[in-house]
Write a protein that holds these residues in place. Structure first.
Motif, PDB file in Angstrom:
ATOM      1  N   GLY A  53     -31.347  20.812  47.155  1.00  0.00           N
ATOM      2  CA  GLY A  53     -30.523  21.514  48.140  1.00  0.00           C
ATOM      3  C   GLY A  53     -29.328  20.650  48.517  1.00  0.00           C
ATOM      4  O   GLY A  53     -29.209  19.492  48.098  1.00  0.00           O
ATOM      5  N   TRP A  54     -28.457  21.218  49.316  1.00  0.00           N
ATOM      6  CA  TRP A  54     -27.228  20.495  49.678  1.00  0.00           C
ATOM      7  C   TRP A  54     -27.488  19.300  50.587  1.00  0.00           C
ATOM      8  O   TRP A  54     -26.780  18.294  50.516  1.00  0.00           O
ATOM      9  N   MET A  55     -28.509  19.368  51.438  1.00  0.00           N
ATOM     10  CA  MET A  55     -28.835  18.213  52.287  1.00  0.00           C
ATOM     11  C   MET A  55     -29.306  17.053  51.412  1.00  0.00           C
ATOM     12  O   MET A  55     -28.918  15.894  51.635  1.00  0.00           O
ATOM     13  N   HIS A  56     -30.128  17.346  50.423  1.00  0.00           N
ATOM     14  CA  HIS A  56     -30.594  16.337  49.471  1.00  0.00           C
ATOM     15  C   HIS A  56     -29.386  15.724  48.750  1.00  0.00           C
ATOM     16  O   HIS A  56     -29.293  14.505  48.591  1.00  0.00           O
ATOM     17  N   TYR A  57     -28.462  16.576  48.340  1.00  0.00           N
ATOM     18  CA  TYR A  57     -27.232  16.131  47.669  1.00  0.00           C
ATOM     19  C   TYR A  57     -26.447  15.172  48.577  1.00  0.00           C
ATOM     20  O   TYR A  57     -26.044  14.081  48.154  1.00  0.00           O
ATOM     21  N   VAL A  58     -26.231  15.566  49.821  1.00  0.00           N
ATOM     22  CA  VAL A  58     -25.437  14.748  50.756  1.00  0.00           C
ATOM     23  C   VAL A  58     -26.085  13.381  50.974  1.00  0.00           C
ATOM     24  O   VAL A  58     -25.404  12.346  50.948  1.00  0.00           O
ATOM     25  N   LEU A  59     -27.394  13.355  51.176  1.00  0.00           N
ATOM     26  CA  LEU A  59     -28.081  12.081  51.399  1.00  0.00           C
ATOM     27  C   LEU A  59     -27.948  11.150  50.192  1.00  0.00           C
ATOM     28  O   LEU A  59     -27.655   9.961  50.344  1.00  0.00           O
ATOM     29  N   ASN A  60     -28.150  11.685  48.997  1.00  0.00           N
ATOM     30  CA  ASN A  60     -28.025  10.854  47.801  1.00  0.00           C
ATOM     31  C   ASN A  60     -26.589  10.409  47.551  1.00  0.00           C
ATOM     32  O   ASN A  60     -26.354   9.268  47.144  1.00  0.00           O
ATOM     33  N   MET A  61     -25.639  11.268  47.808  1.00  0.00           N
ATOM     34  CA  MET A  61     -24.240  10.884  47.599  1.00  0.00           C
ATOM     35  C   MET A  61     -23.806   9.813  48.605  1.00  0.00           C
ATOM     36  O   MET A  61     -23.027   8.920  48.269  1.00  0.00           O
ATOM     37  N   MET A  62     -24.330   9.872  49.820  1.00  0.00           N
ATOM     38  CA  MET A  62     -24.012   8.831  50.807  1.00  0.00           C
ATOM     39  C   MET A  62     -24.532   7.478  50.324  1.00  0.00           C
ATOM     40  O   MET A  62     -23.818   6.470  50.399  1.00  0.00           O
ATOM     41  N   ALA A  63     -25.753   7.455  49.811  1.00  0.00           N
ATOM     42  CA  ALA A  63     -26.320   6.202  49.287  1.00  0.00           C
ATOM     43  C   ALA A  63     -25.539   5.729  48.067  1.00  0.00           C
ATOM     44  O   ALA A  63     -25.308   4.532  47.893  1.00  0.00           O
TER      45      ALA A  63
END
Length: 191
Positions: A53-63
């Motif tokens: 999902g997009w929340m998963h995407y955002v968290l991984n992209m931040m890292a």
């Protein structure tokens, strides 16, 4: 911009984040599906660039965005090599060592491996060693936490169970890549 390396890192990050977002739109075409993995070989790599999902995407992209700045001496080609090698290593490991994993999506295993590989190489640099040890200790503590207590909070946030096996395989892959890289540099230095 006065620092060309900084500009290159920003462009690199922007490309990776955008590329992953594009794949995310059609995630079902790119996730790890065990049943069709070798018929649709691109999934060996792309499964790690799409998310549940997009929340998963955002968290991984931040890292991911933090990595080039946490270790500023690392060149873009090093990060690129890690982003090509680690997904394939993890996917093949899923296939052969975890046959019960039917589907997977996410960059977190690759991120664990990349952080470990880069920190492992930085152990050789006397000035960077304390920071590298700290990063490695935090990742080890996180693995222990995930494999004993679990990742319930993260699972609730992303709306899917966390596949801690991906993190472990990423770390193992990162260690192997760091050792190979160090040996390669040592051999080149000797010749």
């Amino acid at each position: 911009m006065k620092d060309p390396m900084l500009l290159r890192k920003i462009v690199f990050i922007a490309f990776v984040v955008s590329f992953s977002a594009c794949l995310q739109v059609f995630a079902d075409l790119f996730i790890y599906w065990r049943a069709s993995l070798f018929d649709e070989f691109w999934r060996l790599w792309t499964a790690h660039w799409v998310h549940v999902g997009w929340m998963h995407y955002v968290l991984n992209m931040m890292a991911f965005c933090c990595l080039p700045f946490i270790f500023p001496k690392v060149k873009i080609w090093h990060f690129t090599a890690l982003l090509f090698l680690l997904p394939v290593l993890i996917s093949i490991s899923f296939y052969y060592f975890y046959p019960n994993i039917e589907a997977y999506a996410g960059l977190s295993g690759v991120l664990h491996g990349a952080y470990v590989a880069v920190a492992g190489v930085h152990l050789l640099d006397r000035k960077e060693r304390p920071f590298a040890v700290g990063v490695l200790a935090l990742i080890l503590a996180k693995l222990i936490w995930e494999n004993t207590i679990g990742s319930v909070g993260t699972a609730e946030l992303i709306g899917s169970p966390v596949l801690v096996e991906a993190h472990l395989l990423g770390v193992i892959g990162g260690v192997v890549i760091a050792i190979v890289y160090i040996c390669w540099k040592y051999i080149l230095k000797e010749n």
